[in-house]
Design an enzyme around this catalytic site. Structure first.
Site, mmCIF file in Angstrom:
data_model
loop_
_atom_site.group_PDB
_atom_site.id
_atom_site.type_symbol
_atom_site.label_atom_id
_atom_site.label_comp_id
_atom_site.label_asym_id
_atom_site.label_seq_id
_atom_site.Cartn_x
_atom_site.Cartn_y
_atom_site.Cartn_z
ATOM 1 N N HIS A 56 20.622 5.389 32.785
ATOM 2 C CA HIS A 56 21.321 6.678 32.652
ATOM 3 C C HIS A 56 22.624 6.466 31.903
ATOM 4 C CE1 HIS A 56 22.921 10.629 33.675
ATOM 5 N NE2 HIS A 56 24.053 10.014 34.030
ATOM 6 N N GLY B 39 0.801 -1.228 0.000
ATOM 7 C CA GLY B 39 0.000 0.000 0.000
ATOM 8 C C GLY B 39 0.827 1.268 0.000
ATOM 9 N N GLU C 149 0.402 27.577 5.766
ATOM 10 C CA GLU C 149 -0.618 26.831 6.524
ATOM 11 C C GLU C 149 -1.862 27.694 6.748
ATOM 12 O OE1 GLU C 149 -3.081 24.674 8.600
ATOM 13 O OE2 GLU C 149 -1.267 23.723 7.827
#
Length: 466
Positions: free
Chosen positions: A444, A40, A203
């Site tokens: 971390h 697709g 926009e």
């Protein structure tokens, strides 16, 4: 005539996943695809190729702008070979599509290439190299969507283009005008901006990525302007005209003044429309809505009880992963199971850099619903991992219920946000509180520490590193 328990029309992420799940559950399954390759829009001219170009252009930008700071010196000029870049993109697509072929064979799904059209509710005509007919007890419509345009714009696929053509340009534009400040326009705009184009975004609404939390819009707008994007919001495009190799876009700004943009390419990126052309849905008794979507109930069942529809062709966000969830949902429903989808927990992502990702409610939605909430926000630049990689822009924001502390929404801009949002989805699926997340150990140094810190900020405002 071949007969099947289930026929799936369309082989995008929704369709091929639905077919696989049906086959896993013991149903004799066929999939029908109009084009020669499976996958697709997403695999061929959407999600996958655009990410390939985003990655390649990101490498180029790093080489030109950031390598020297890392102590990496390249003698001579670093140059873009766009032809090779596009070829690499195509090889990624070909490998991915080949993977779908493999999965169809592995799951013993019959593949038909041709236009699938309903003859009636249980018979489908497939017009390919030859026209054949199959019978299906149940059918899943997964025909997807196509790029939308505006009524006065003539897409010539050469200078006035859609996302499909933008993925295979023969040259880097000098000035790319992007009509629409949504996901697709900004991602492809950033590809060509990195490669040297001037990019102007036009926009209609008052902010870019207007469907997301306004805090994300504001941050991404700031970052893109820093990257020298020309962003024009609250601009109503009224004409797009091509003169030779030049495209002229005229728009009215929020004060009603006419503004003119001139470029050599114009990308029309104003959303997508459901695609049902040639399906002959009415012959099967399948109703469409006024917007061209296939009408479905809560079980994704159409007005014809043995026919279901999923993905871009039905209501809801046009997202590959939403279509996949719906494909599995329908397959399991047909098998007599009771699956569920929480549409509130389907994340949305923009693959610019920094990336943008979100799940759950926005602040605007919570305010409109009158929900009392609290906010915890943490900047990416306060992380050691961000400083190490020089990815300092962005933040993580957690919205939690003021009374129960349940997380209602998570919104982030930053490096690897597309991957980090999954943590928020898991937390919200199990209805975690902000304090629950704040008490989980995060490795971390990582970018995900920003989620923990935002959760701490939402829990009595006690972030540790800010």
């Amino acid at each position: 005539m071949n007969s099947y328990d289930v026929a799936v029309i369309g082989s995008g992420p929704g369709g091929y996943v639905a077919a696989i799940r049906c086959a896993q559950l013991g149903m004799k399954t066929a999939i029908i695809e109009k084009y020669n390759s499976l996958g697709g829009t997403c695999l061929n001219v959407g999600c996958i190729p655009s990410k390939a170009l985003l990655d390649s252009s990101h490498h180029y930008e790093d080489a030109v702008k950031h390598f020297e700071e890392h102590g990496i010196e390249i003698p001579g000029d670093v140059e873009v070979n766009l032809e090779k870049m596009i070829a690499r993109k195509q090889s990624v697509v070909d490998q991915t599509v080949g993977g779908i072929d493999f999965l169809m064979n592995k799951n013993k799904i019959d593949v038909y290439h041709g236009l699938g059209s309903f003859k009636d509710a249980t018979h489908i005509t497939i017009a390919g190299d030859e026209t054949i007919e199959i019978e299906a007890k149940n059918t899943i419509i997964a025909t997807g969507s196509k790029p939308s345009s505006l009524p006065f714009i003539k897409i010539d696929k050469e200078r006035i283009i859609t996302s499909t053509e933008a993925l295979k340009l023969k040259e880097v534009p000098k000035h790319l005008i992007v009509i629409g400040g949504g996901v697709i326009g900004l991602e492809l705009g950033q590809v060509y901006k990195r490669l040297g184009a001037e990019v102007s975004v036009v926009e209609y609404l008052d902010r870019i990525i207007p469907t997301m939390d306004s805090g994300l819009s504001k941050e991404l707008n700031k970052v893109l302007k820093k990257q020298k994007f020309n962003i024009n919001v609250s601009h109503k495009v009224k004409s797009v005209e091509r003169k030779g190799d030049e495209v002229i876009v005229k728009a009215d700004d929020k004060k009603g003044n006419e503004v003119e943009f001139k470029g050599d390419y114009c990308l029309v990126s104003v959303g997508r429309r459901p695609y049902t052309d040639g399906l002959n849905a009415e012959a099967a008794g399948v109703k469409l809505t006024d917007r061209g979507q296939i009408e479905v109930n809560d079980h994704l069942q159409t007005s014809a009880k043995n026919i279901y529809a999923i993905g871009d062709v039905v209501k809801g966000a046009m997202l590959a992963h939403k279509a996949e969830e719906e494909g599995v949902f329908v397959a399991e429903t047909l098998a007599g199971q009771k699956p569920h989808i929480d549409y509130n927990l389907i994340p949305g992502v923009v693959y610019t850099w920094p990336e943008v990702a979100a799940v759950g409610k926005t602040e605007e939605q919570l305010k409109e619903a009158g929900v009392a909430y609290k906010t915890g926000q943490f900047p990416m630049r306060a992380l050691g991992r961000s400083r190490a990689s020089m990815d300092l822009d962005g933040f993580v924001k957690i919205l939690a219920d003021k009374n129960t502390d349940e997380i209602l929404g998570v919104h982030m801009v930053g490096a690897r946000a597309a991957d980090m949002i999954a943590e928020a989805v898991v937390a919200m699926e199990y209805r975690a509180s902000a304090e629950d997340v704040s008490r989980m150990s995060h490795a971390h140094p990582t970018f995900t520490e920003a989620i923990k810190e935002a959760a701490l900020a939402a829990t009595e405002d006690r972030a540790l590193h800010m």
